[in-house]
Write a protein that holds these residues in place. Structure first.
Motif, PDB file in Angstrom:
ATOM      1  N   LEU A 129      -2.329  23.585  -4.122  1.00 21.07           N
ATOM      2  CA  LEU A 129      -1.446  22.452  -4.419  1.00 21.07           C
ATOM      3  C   LEU A 129       0.026  22.827  -4.395  1.00 21.07           C
ATOM      4  CD1 LEU A 129      -3.688  20.844  -7.156  1.00 21.07           C
ATOM      5  CD2 LEU A 129      -3.177  19.865  -4.915  1.00 21.07           C
ATOM      6  N   GLY A 130       0.369  23.635  -3.404  1.00 23.05           N
ATOM      7  CA  GLY A 130       1.773  23.937  -3.182  1.00 23.05           C
ATOM      8  C   GLY A 130       2.299  23.206  -1.954  1.00 23.05           C
ATOM      9  N   THR A 131       3.436  23.684  -1.467  1.00 26.06           N
ATOM     10  CA  THR A 131       4.042  23.083  -0.280  1.00 26.06           C
ATOM     11  C   THR A 131       3.063  23.117   0.894  1.00 26.06           C
ATOM     12  OG1 THR A 131       6.229  23.776  -1.048  1.00 26.06           O
ATOM     13  CG2 THR A 131       6.003  23.260   1.298  1.00 26.06           C
ATOM     14  N   THR A 132       2.436  24.276   1.111  1.00 25.79           N
ATOM     15  CA  THR A 132       1.488  24.424   2.213  1.00 25.79           C
ATOM     16  C   THR A 132       0.260  23.538   2.008  1.00 25.79           C
ATOM     17  OG1 THR A 132       2.226  26.696   2.537  1.00 25.79           O
ATOM     18  CG2 THR A 132       0.085  26.110   3.481  1.00 25.79           C
ATOM     19  N   GLY A 133      -0.085  23.287   0.763  1.00 25.45           N
ATOM     20  CA  GLY A 133      -1.245  22.448   0.451  1.00 25.45           C
ATOM     21  C   GLY A 133      -0.965  20.962   0.506  1.00 25.45           C
ATOM     22  N   GLU A 134       0.245  20.595   0.964  1.00 19.11           N
ATOM     23  CA  GLU A 134       0.634  19.174   1.090  1.00 19.11           C
ATOM     24  C   GLU A 134       0.594  18.451  -0.258  1.00 19.11           C
ATOM     25  OE1 GLU A 134      -1.022  17.176   4.792  1.00 19.11           O
ATOM     26  OE2 GLU A 134      -2.099  19.079   4.923  1.00 19.11           O
ATOM     27  N   ALA A 135       0.722  19.190  -1.351  1.00 14.06           N
ATOM     28  CA  ALA A 135       0.496  18.600  -2.670  1.00 14.06           C
ATOM     29  C   ALA A 135       1.414  17.425  -2.956  1.00 14.06           C
ATOM     30  CB  ALA A 135       0.663  19.663  -3.746  1.00 14.06           C
ATOM     31  N   ASN A 136       2.656  17.521  -2.499  1.00 15.64           N
ATOM     32  CA  ASN A 136       3.580  16.442  -2.852  1.00 15.64           C
ATOM     33  C   ASN A 136       3.329  15.160  -2.075  1.00 15.64           C
ATOM     34  OD1 ASN A 136       5.331  17.296  -5.083  1.00 15.64           O
ATOM     35  ND2 ASN A 136       5.668  19.046  -3.751  1.00 15.64           N
ATOM     36  N   SER A 137       2.391  15.188  -1.156  1.00 15.30           N
ATOM     37  CA  SER A 137       1.947  13.944  -0.522  1.00 15.30           C
ATOM     38  C   SER A 137       0.739  13.346  -1.231  1.00 15.30           C
ATOM     39  CB  SER A 137       1.584  14.212   0.949  1.00 15.30           C
ATOM     40  OG  SER A 137       2.698  14.694   1.657  1.00 15.30           O
ATOM     41  N   PHE A 138       0.245  14.045  -2.263  1.00 22.00           N
ATOM     42  CA  PHE A 138      -0.945  13.575  -2.980  1.00 22.00           C
ATOM     43  C   PHE A 138      -0.560  12.939  -4.307  1.00 22.00           C
ATOM     44  CE2 PHE A 138      -3.199  17.402  -0.887  1.00 22.00           C
ATOM     45  CZ  PHE A 138      -3.414  16.672   0.266  1.00 22.00           C
ATOM     46  N   SER A 139      -1.437  12.098  -4.813  1.00 22.88           N
ATOM     47  CA  SER A 139      -1.228  11.471  -6.119  1.00 22.88           C
ATOM     48  C   SER A 139      -1.659  12.429  -7.227  1.00 22.88           C
ATOM     49  CB  SER A 139      -2.053  10.189  -6.212  1.00 22.88           C
ATOM     50  OG  SER A 139      -3.434  10.511  -6.238  1.00 22.88           O
ATOM     51  N   THR A 140      -1.262  12.087  -8.426  1.00 21.78           N
ATOM     52  CA  THR A 140      -1.690  12.845  -9.602  1.00 21.78           C
ATOM     53  C   THR A 140      -3.214  12.937  -9.650  1.00 21.78           C
ATOM     54  OG1 THR A 140       0.285  12.205 -10.825  1.00 21.78           O
ATOM     55  CG2 THR A 140      -1.613  12.839 -12.139  1.00 21.78           C
ATOM     56  N   ASP A 141      -3.886  11.827  -9.398  1.00 22.06           N
ATOM     57  CA  ASP A 141      -5.352  11.833  -9.447  1.00 22.06           C
ATOM     58  C   ASP A 141      -5.951  12.732  -8.362  1.00 22.06           C
ATOM     59  OD1 ASP A 141      -5.345  10.156 -11.616  1.00 22.06           O
ATOM     60  OD2 ASP A 141      -5.761   8.333 -10.472  1.00 22.06           O
ATOM     61  N   GLU A 142      -5.386  12.674  -7.166  1.00 20.95           N
ATOM     62  CA  GLU A 142      -5.901  13.528  -6.088  1.00 20.95           C
ATOM     63  C   GLU A 142      -5.714  15.009  -6.426  1.00 20.95           C
ATOM     64  OE1 GLU A 142      -5.358  10.837  -2.031  1.00 20.95           O
ATOM     65  OE2 GLU A 142      -3.586  11.783  -2.897  1.00 20.95           O
ATOM     66  N   ARG A 143      -4.580  15.321  -7.037  1.00 20.10           N
ATOM     67  CA  ARG A 143      -4.311  16.715  -7.393  1.00 20.10           C
ATOM     68  C   ARG A 143      -5.303  17.203  -8.446  1.00 20.10           C
ATOM     69  NH1 ARG A 143       1.950  17.379  -6.232  1.00 20.10           N
ATOM     70  NH2 ARG A 143       1.834  19.154  -7.632  1.00 20.10           N
ATOM     71  N   LYS A 144      -5.558  16.361  -9.437  1.00 22.69           N
ATOM     72  CA  LYS A 144      -6.534  16.751 -10.467  1.00 22.69           C
ATOM     73  C   LYS A 144      -7.908  16.970  -9.841  1.00 22.69           C
ATOM     74  CE  LYS A 144      -4.224  14.336 -14.311  1.00 22.69           C
ATOM     75  NZ  LYS A 144      -4.294  13.158 -15.220  1.00 22.69           N
ATOM     76  N   ALA A 145      -8.288  16.073  -8.935  1.00 22.71           N
ATOM     77  CA  ALA A 145      -9.608  16.181  -8.303  1.00 22.71           C
ATOM     78  C   ALA A 145      -9.721  17.460  -7.476  1.00 22.71           C
ATOM     79  CB  ALA A 145      -9.863  14.948  -7.430  1.00 22.71           C
ATOM     80  N   LEU A 146      -8.641  17.853  -6.814  1.00 23.50           N
ATOM     81  CA  LEU A 146      -8.679  19.077  -6.007  1.00 23.50           C
ATOM     82  C   LEU A 146      -8.837  20.314  -6.888  1.00 23.50           C
ATOM     83  CD1 LEU A 146      -6.029  18.010  -3.373  1.00 23.50           C
ATOM     84  CD2 LEU A 146      -8.301  18.891  -2.799  1.00 23.50           C
ATOM     85  N   LEU A 147      -8.113  20.357  -8.000  1.00 20.26           N
ATOM     86  CA  LEU A 147      -8.263  21.501  -8.909  1.00 20.26           C
ATOM     87  C   LEU A 147      -9.685  21.564  -9.458  1.00 20.26           C
ATOM     88  CD1 LEU A 147      -7.163  23.890 -10.492  1.00 20.26           C
ATOM     89  CD2 LEU A 147      -6.229  22.284 -12.177  1.00 20.26           C
ATOM     90  N   LEU A 178       2.163   9.581  -1.074  1.00 26.11           N
ATOM     91  CA  LEU A 178       1.809   8.379  -0.314  1.00 26.11           C
ATOM     92  C   LEU A 178       0.950   7.401  -1.125  1.00 26.11           C
ATOM     93  CD1 LEU A 178       1.136   8.386   3.457  1.00 26.11           C
ATOM     94  CD2 LEU A 178      -0.397   7.100   1.976  1.00 26.11           C
ATOM     95  N   PRO A 179      -0.125   7.839  -1.787  1.00 30.27           N
ATOM     96  CA  PRO A 179      -0.941   6.848  -2.517  1.00 30.27           C
ATOM     97  C   PRO A 179      -0.182   6.208  -3.675  1.00 30.27           C
ATOM     98  CG  PRO A 179      -2.111   8.946  -2.296  1.00 30.27           C
ATOM     99  CD  PRO A 179      -0.708   9.188  -1.849  1.00 30.27           C
ATOM    100  N   GLU A 180       0.753   6.945  -4.287  1.00 34.08           N
ATOM    101  CA  GLU A 180       1.497   6.361  -5.400  1.00 34.08           C
ATOM    102  C   GLU A 180       2.536   5.351  -4.896  1.00 34.08           C
ATOM    103  OE1 GLU A 180       2.494   9.932  -7.559  1.00 34.08           O
ATOM    104  OE2 GLU A 180       0.527   9.958  -8.532  1.00 34.08           O
ATOM    105  N   THR A 181       3.080   5.564  -3.708  1.00 34.65           N
ATOM    106  CA  THR A 181       3.946   4.550  -3.105  1.00 34.65           C
ATOM    107  C   THR A 181       3.135   3.276  -2.859  1.00 34.65           C
ATOM    108  OG1 THR A 181       5.334   6.233  -2.060  1.00 34.65           O
ATOM    109  CG2 THR A 181       5.414   4.017  -1.117  1.00 34.65           C
ATOM    110  N   VAL A 182       1.929   3.453  -2.366  1.00 35.80           N
ATOM    111  CA  VAL A 182       1.047   2.297  -2.151  1.00 35.80           C
ATOM    112  C   VAL A 182       0.755   1.598  -3.481  1.00 35.80           C
ATOM    113  CG1 VAL A 182      -1.279   1.600  -1.418  1.00 35.80           C
ATOM    114  CG2 VAL A 182       0.013   3.291  -0.075  1.00 35.80           C
ATOM    115  N   ALA A 183       0.432   2.379  -4.496  1.00 35.11           N
ATOM    116  CA  ALA A 183       0.074   1.794  -5.795  1.00 35.11           C
ATOM    117  C   ALA A 183       1.250   1.035  -6.410  1.00 35.11           C
ATOM    118  CB  ALA A 183      -0.401   2.895  -6.750  1.00 35.11           C
ATOM    119  N   LEU A 184       2.449   1.607  -6.319  1.00 32.20           N
ATOM    120  CA  LEU A 184       3.620   0.935  -6.893  1.00 32.20           C
ATOM    121  C   LEU A 184       3.947  -0.341  -6.127  1.00 32.20           C
ATOM    122  CD1 LEU A 184       5.835   4.084  -7.614  1.00 32.20           C
ATOM    123  CD2 LEU A 184       5.009   2.430  -9.328  1.00 32.20           C
TER     124      LEU A 184
END
Lengths: 305, 305
Positions: free
Chosen positions: A47-65, B87-93
């Protein structure tokens, strides 16, 4: 002395596979994390830059961990990125990691506002750490100014180490500037300085650095781990040099076209799973031409690594 | 021709008041939004850069929009920022805004990754609009490269207008560059180009621009609205010039120290509510010295506006 530095070792900034709807593919991600540990990574910096984390939602990040944990990787081997632009969401992601037994996180500064003061950055990190309120927490600061737009100056590190000793324990320096990393090692004894670029881990180790968190480790973890384990052993100098050469070559290969797309293309080649090619916009997969140029000339590498 | 452009008018990039825990103060925010409409704003562009939105969580942002509505501001007068890195949070908002009857949003590009391709930006906006899937949606693109780090090039605008006609209807141009705004007006007939800086609204209107979304409107909405309403009336030239002079002075005053902290200090002086001074880290309130320097010499302005 440096043996006490934490974290210490070779960590992979893990790629995140996507399904056909461009959502995280949890089983494929868990398998990739297991692969990285088997290849010799000390741990997985998911969930870093290489992991595209900042394109994911909080929920997606939790699910990946949670998927990485469910896939059998130990909590002590996972080091997720939890720093986002929103202060409460950084707190929520960090608390979530602790709630599943993962205590070490890599934390970007809040990265929307630029040109913020040192006092402002210190206050932001302090707010986050105090709101999390858990002494188990270990924070690796994340210095990647060319992407985040928000560098982490020495004054911020000094203030946070003084205020949160034992919690703010290290920094991932992705500036690509060995002199910057060396200055951090010299200025902050006992602080874990981790190189963000594979080729720089070896020279950084020689001046007291703690290892690396890198993207190319998705391809060449075994070689980078060999360099880490044996760089101080004169009897293995030739083997270390050879491994370092392969690390440098792997990184150069992955940097001819956009790096993350290239790493995914090479992982697709290694696994035989074309699903690996996808990235979530605004990042894009390689074009067919780029892919052919990348894979065509060195398919044996993709297979061998 | 330009009369059909949407949105059109004077919109305030509303400040967000915080409570003593640095969380959004919903009643004070609703009162501020009402004040802005009473002062003459066509609408309130809440949850933008000036509103510290990217330091707030998805839940906080939803609560702020709902507070403005509950406070009596009409859905058609609200234009929230909904673009975040994820992206998903932009959609959600964006879906949330539509769910409460607010159809026009100001949308940052995903702003973590820098140097992304035009195709990548187009794909990101397209993914968002398609996932939202609501023909009522009206998107104002948000070009503020000095903060977001991600400019919105002509090629992206052209592609999105072609693909989503009637949905991608305008752009907030906060580059501060009148030539850039003018080029947008010339290149894209029927597209709403809104100045992000108060002093530039008047020259932009003269070349076919649609108005402004600005921060200083928190202080001088009445004057900027007067300029908007009467800039083409030769009989009011002197009054327009005087109002524009006050707008320019207000902006200069708010820019001597960090702008958002200055706007909050001036709003604290206007309302007599010291709670307005707070900002969420990494942004910081003015120091006592800065506050004294800002307010001391011109308290009559703070009271008069």
């Amino acid at each position: 002395m440096t043996e006490q530095v934490f974290p210490r070792g070779v960590f992979c900034a893990a790629l995140t596979p996507l399904d056909q709807d461009l959502n995280p593919n949890l089983p494929a991600f868990a398998a990739h994390c297991r692969y990285l540990v088997e290849e010799g990574c000390t741990g997985v910096a998911l969930l870093g830059t290489t992991g595209e984390a900042n394109s994911f939602s909080t929920d997606e990040r939790k699910a990946l961990l949670e998927a990485a944990l469910a896939g059998g990787v130990a909590p002590t081997q996972l080091m997720p990125g939890t720093g986002v632009a929103s202060l409460p969401e950084t707190v929520a992601l960090t608390r979530h990691a602790l709630s599943v037994g993962v205590t070490t996180v890599v934390m970007l500064p809040p990265f929307y506002y630029k040109g913020v003061s040192e006092d402002g950055l210190i206050a932001a990190y302090a707010q986050i750490i105090e709101r999390v309120g858990d002494d188990r927490l270990r924070v690796v600061l994340y210095h990647i100014p060319q992407v985040s737009g928000v560098p982490i100056p020495h004054g911020v590190i000094a203030a946070l180490r003084a205020r949160f000793p034992g919690i703010v324990t290290g920094i991932k320096d992705s500036s690509g500037d060995l002199a910057h990393m060396t200055a951090l090692v010299e200025r902050f004894p006992g602080f874990s300085v981790l190189a963000g670029a594979d080729p720089l881990m070896l020279p950084l180790l020689k001046v007291g650095g703690a290892g690396a968190i890198t993207a190319t480790t998705n391809l060449c973890a075994r070689d980078l781990r060999f360099v880490f384990d044996h760089h101080a052993d004169p009897a293995k100098a030739a083997e270390v040099e050879a491994a370092q050469g392969r690390v440098v070559a792997a990184r150069e290969r992955a940097s001819r076209f956009p790096q993350m797309a290239s790493l995914k293309a090479l992982t697709a080649a290694r696994t035989g799973d074309a699903n690996w090619h996808r990235l979530r916009p605004p990042l894009m997969a390689l074009s067919d031409g780029e892919r052919a140029a990348l894979l065509g000339a060195g398919d044996e590498f993709a297979k061998a690594s």
